[in-house]
Design an enzyme around this catalytic site. Structure first.
Site, PDB file in Angstrom:
ATOM      1  N   SER A  61     -54.962 -53.027  38.581  1.00 14.62           N
ATOM      2  CA  SER A  61     -54.661 -54.197  37.886  1.00 14.62           C
ATOM      3  C   SER A  61     -54.072 -55.231  38.609  1.00 14.62           C
ATOM      4  O   SER A  61     -53.310 -55.248  39.331  1.00 14.62           O
ATOM      5  CB  SER A  61     -53.900 -53.846  36.659  1.00 14.62           C
ATOM      6  OG  SER A  61     -54.775 -52.588  36.042  1.00 14.62           O
TER       7      SER A  61
HETATM    8  N1  SAH Z   1     -52.952 -49.072  36.168  1.00 15.87           N
HETATM    9  C1  SAH Z   1     -53.971 -48.818  37.070  1.00 15.87           C
HETATM   10  C2  SAH Z   1     -55.335 -49.028  36.656  1.00 15.87           C
HETATM   11  C3  SAH Z   1     -56.483 -48.454  37.403  1.00 15.87           C
HETATM   12  S1  SAH Z   1     -58.091 -49.336  36.727  1.00 15.87           S
HETATM   13  C4  SAH Z   1     -53.774 -49.040  38.475  1.00 15.87           C
HETATM   14  O1  SAH Z   1     -52.999 -50.196  38.512  1.00 15.87           O
HETATM   15  O2  SAH Z   1     -54.096 -48.677  39.584  1.00 15.87           O
HETATM   16  C5  SAH Z   1     -58.258 -48.039  35.404  1.00 15.87           C
HETATM   17  C6  SAH Z   1     -58.572 -46.382  35.483  1.00 15.87           C
HETATM   18  O3  SAH Z   1     -58.948 -45.893  34.411  1.00 15.87           O
HETATM   19  C7  SAH Z   1     -59.707 -46.173  36.341  1.00 15.87           C
HETATM   20  O4  SAH Z   1     -58.881 -45.670  37.537  1.00 15.87           O
HETATM   21  C8  SAH Z   1     -60.479 -45.303  35.662  1.00 15.87           C
HETATM   22  O5  SAH Z   1     -61.030 -44.065  36.351  1.00 15.87           O
HETATM   23  C9  SAH Z   1     -59.590 -45.014  34.329  1.00 15.87           C
HETATM   24  N2  SAH Z   1     -60.237 -44.396  33.370  1.00 15.87           N
HETATM   25  C10 SAH Z   1     -61.370 -45.069  32.603  1.00 15.87           C
HETATM   26  N3  SAH Z   1     -61.518 -44.095  31.549  1.00 15.87           N
HETATM   27  C11 SAH Z   1     -60.709 -43.178  31.706  1.00 15.87           C
HETATM   28  C12 SAH Z   1     -60.493 -42.070  30.413  1.00 15.87           C
HETATM   29  N4  SAH Z   1     -61.197 -41.920  29.563  1.00 15.87           N
HETATM   30  N5  SAH Z   1     -59.530 -41.434  30.634  1.00 15.87           N
HETATM   31  C13 SAH Z   1     -58.628 -41.512  32.032  1.00 15.87           C
HETATM   32  N6  SAH Z   1     -58.698 -42.400  32.756  1.00 15.87           N
HETATM   33  C14 SAH Z   1     -59.874 -43.326  32.679  1.00 15.87           C
END
Ligand code: SAH
Length: 217
Positions: A61
């Protein structure tokens, strides 16, 4: 310019002028090396205020949005926080700087493993990891933990998953982007004895939250 200097510049340019004032939160941004969590080809962009591509077609993000959501949570040193969407692990590190324990769930095993390695290398010892559907929260996972002081969801959902509301302590706060797959708004839910208080805040764009209680696969 050294990454450390770029880090301070990002705080001065993108966080403080946009209302991020919590001193401990700013200190965590000054400490955590975002460049460690991104692919070699994006390292030079680590301190621009943009989301960056990570493995599995996901993104880490935008720093401002992470800071904004974390500030809403009003994190205390003895909080136990549930994070849904470990992704790169960058936000996990920021949370781990500020609270007692972080419980983080990611649906891709590959991302969870990568994040785990980096966070272990950076010497964080207060993080528990799970691979699975985070819309069900920390259900049936070890260590056993049934409720959390704060919950942060880093992927966009059509609704607030019931399981997450159930796993939030009374008086606890949950932040989650709610909307369609193209755009959402940050929602802050505060759980009361009798009812939940919900505030709809700034617009944002996140990758979708995919699972039983959000977008279906
Ligand atoms: N805060 C993280 C954001 C990653 S993007 C960062 O800064 O890197 C959001 C993440 O949510 C992705 O890696 C995606 O695979 C995950 N995601 C989506 N649906 C999900 C679920 N039901 N349970 C766990 N993770 C999930």
């Amino acid at each position: 310019m050294r990454f450390e200097d770029q880090r301070f510049l990002m705080i001065e340019k993108h966080l403080v002028p946009r209302g991020i004032s919590n001193v401990e939160l700013l200190a965590s941004f000054a400490k955590v090396p975002r460049e460690r969590f991104v692919d070699d080809k994006w390292k030079e962009y680590s301190y621009q205020d943009h989301p960056l591509q990570i493995e599995c077609n996901q993104t880490t993000s935008q720093p401002f949005i992470i800071a904004y959501m974390m500030q809403l949570l009003d994190i205390k040193a003895d909080d136990c926080i549930l994070e849904i969407g470990t992704g790169s692990g960058y936000q996990t590190a920021l949370l781990a700087e500020l609270c007692k324990e972080v419980y983080t769930v990611e649906r891709y095993g590959e991302l969870s493993m990568q994040a785990r390695e980096i966070l272990r290398d950076l010497d964080y010892k207060n993080i528990f990891y799970k691979v699975g559907d985070g819309t069900k929260g920390w259900e049936n996972s070890l260590p056993v933990k049934n409720d959390f002081d704060k919950i942060i969801v880093s992927a966009g959902s059509p609704n607030i998953p019931d399981s997450l509301i159930k796993q939030l302590k009374v008086g606890g706060k949950l932040v989650i982007p709610i909307g369609d797959t193209l755009s959402q708004r940050i929602i802050l839910l505060t759980k009361d004895e009798t009812e939940n208080h919900i505030e709809e805040l700034v617009p944002c764009t996140f990758v979708p939250l995919i699972g039983q209680e959000a977008w279906k696969e």
